[in-house]
Design an enzyme around this catalytic site. Structure first.
Site, short mmCIF file in Angstrom:
data_model
loop_
_atom_site.label_atom_id
_atom_site.label_comp_id
_atom_site.label_asym_id
_atom_site.label_seq_id
_atom_site.Cartn_x
_atom_site.Cartn_y
_atom_site.Cartn_z
N ARG A 156 14.78 42.86 -8.43
CA ARG A 156 14.92 41.68 -9.51
C ARG A 156 14.65 42.00 -11.13
NH1 ARG A 156 12.63 38.51 -5.24
NH2 ARG A 156 10.83 37.99 -6.80
N HIS A 178 7.51 37.27 -4.58
CA HIS A 178 7.35 37.44 -5.88
C HIS A 178 5.78 37.95 -6.10
CE1 HIS A 178 8.52 37.21 -9.95
NE2 HIS A 178 7.71 36.33 -10.38
N LYS A 219 18.21 34.00 -16.48
CA LYS A 219 17.68 32.69 -16.61
C LYS A 219 17.32 32.51 -17.98
CE LYS A 219 13.44 34.55 -15.09
NZ LYS A 219 12.26 34.62 -13.92
N TYR A 260 1.97 25.40 -47.40
CA TYR A 260 1.16 24.16 -46.87
C TYR A 260 -0.56 24.79 -46.80
CZ TYR A 260 5.42 21.58 -45.64
OH TYR A 260 6.61 21.24 -45.95
N MET A 287 8.48 24.86 -41.06
CA MET A 287 9.24 24.53 -40.09
C MET A 287 10.38 25.44 -40.04
SD MET A 287 11.18 21.04 -39.14
CE MET A 287 9.69 20.12 -38.72
N ASP A 288 11.11 25.68 -41.74
CA ASP A 288 12.27 26.38 -41.79
C ASP A 288 12.49 27.36 -42.78
OD1 ASP A 288 13.39 23.79 -40.41
OD2 ASP A 288 13.05 22.84 -42.20
#
Ligand SMILES: *Cc1c(COP(=O)(O)O)cnc(C)c1O
Length: 384
Positions: free
Chosen positions: A226, A170, A43, A270, A324-325
């Site tokens: 699992r 679970h 998943k 920043y 951010m980058d």
């Protein structure tokens, strides 16, 4: 290709699957029982690692089943040619019943209404849908009550368009040092299964164990386990013995794209939260929070820098806020670093940060660290 990438060490994933398999076999054999089958969680794009590649690897390693969280995840895997039995761990909407059917998924079910919708869809498709009856024994997420389970199991068993493929529960604290709650759940679940079997419903694999329970509760292995996070090389928590040789699979890497020497008093990034107190060398790396490198690592995370033509590795701290980058590193006054040297943000090398170290720094779990690696970061698969 751009500087930042997630290298996926398929060899480590294969190793982890084999270590888990051998451990299940060894413990089962010494208890005189049958070793459980495995359903591997792919998943969330295999916890960020790439569902298609990990699903194919699992199939090569003889894993019996796969698990996804959404119908879309399953459809993508089916389109990629993955034909293994696939469990759907989350409840889909009733209007997704046709897609569940068409993709040949085996969903968790928890109530009669959803079972009916699945049975109708199966009838229209001239097929049957395999379902896993989920019993809530203490997770409090999805599942029918233990009291309702025998009746639901009987209805599924009797419906010609449904097949009871599993009876499941679970655990919320199987990775905890305190065993009381999980042991209570095991007793409750075993009793539910006994009542279902007592009513003559003998089909369905019994399953309960996530990684925490694979590691600490052999009595909860039943017919199928699992595991998720342990396949990707991490323990679910700090509170369990670390007896298995699990190896992290993902390595988040980038490169230094600019170097500069700054004078004392110069600020970086920043908010000007980092101010150099000495002359030092700053390296800029094109990876940021939009790539999944968490902003909470500002002024607190560190990375492994490979210098001297990839011959020597050294830990260096993040200087200032994660953007951010991009991020900046304080490489120190006499840094031998060259432009385009390699930087490892986390991965299997014990000298550098692991996803677990990062998780500890920012108050989360390794699951979230690997899942957070953004779609824009290319996954590069290596098998060694
Ligand atoms: C994700 C998930 C697992 C796997 O959990 P890990 O802690 O990653 O081993 C098992 N069962 C269910 C129902 C899940 O949702």
């Amino acid at each position: 290709m751009r500087a930042s990438r997630a290298t996926i060490h398929l060899g480590n994933a294969r190793h982890n699957l084999r270590v888990i398999r051998e451990y299940l076999d060894r413990v089962s054999r010494s208890a005189g029982g049958r070793s459980p089958a495995m359903c591997v969680s792919v998943k969330a794009n295999a916890y960020g690692h790439g569902a298609e590649e990990l699903a194919k690897l699992a199939a090569e390693e003889g894993v019996d089943q796969l698990a996804v969280a959404t119908v879309d995840e399953a459809v993508r895997l089916r389109d990629a040619g993955v034909s293994a039995p696939m469990v759907l761990y989350s409840l889909s909407l009733p209007e997704e019943a046709d897609e569940v059917c068409a993709a040949g998924l085996a969903p968790f079910v928890a109530d009669q209404e959803y079972c009916d919708r699945l049975a109708e869809a199966a009838r229209r498709h001239h097929t049957t849908v395999a379902v896993h009856l989920k019993v809530d024994t203490g997770m409090g997420r999805i599942g029918c009550s233990p009291a309702d389970a025998p009746v639901l199991a009987r209805r599924i068993h009797d419906d010609p368009n449904l097949r009871l493929a599993g009876i499941a529960t679970h655990f919320p604290v199987a990775d905890d040092a305190d065993r009381d709650f999980t042991e209570h759940q095991c007793r409750l679940f075993t009793e539910v299964v006994r009542r279902i079997r007592g009513s003559g419903v003998t089909d369905g694999l019994v399953h309960a164990a996530n990684s925490g329970a694979v590691l600490a509760y052999p009595e909860a292995w039943f017919d199928l386990v699992r595991p998720g996070i342990m396949v990707y090389g991490y323990y679910p928590s700090h509170d369990q013995a670390r007896d298995l040789d699990l190896r992290p699979v993902m390595e988040l890497e980038s490169r230094i794209v600019q170097l500069k020497t700054i004078e004392p008093g110069t600020s970086i990034s920043y908010g000007r939260t980092y101010v150099a107190h000495r002359q030092t060398v700053i390296g800029t790396v094109p990876v940021g929070y939009a790539d999944g490198y968490n902003r909470l690592l500002s002024n607190c995370g560190s990375v492994l820098v490979w210098e001297d033509g990839d011959r020597r590795a050294r830990r260096v701290p993040i200087a200032g806020r994660v953007c951010m980058d991009q991020i900046m590193l304080d490489l120190g006054p006499a840094a031998p670093t060259r432009k385009h040297d390699r930087v490892v943000l986390f991965g299997p090398d014990p000298r550098g940060p692991s996803a677990e170290e990062i998780a500890d720094l920012i108050g989360t779990i390794p699951y979230e660290v690997t899942c957070a690696v953004a779609g824009r970061v290319p996954r590069v698969y290596v098998d060694s």
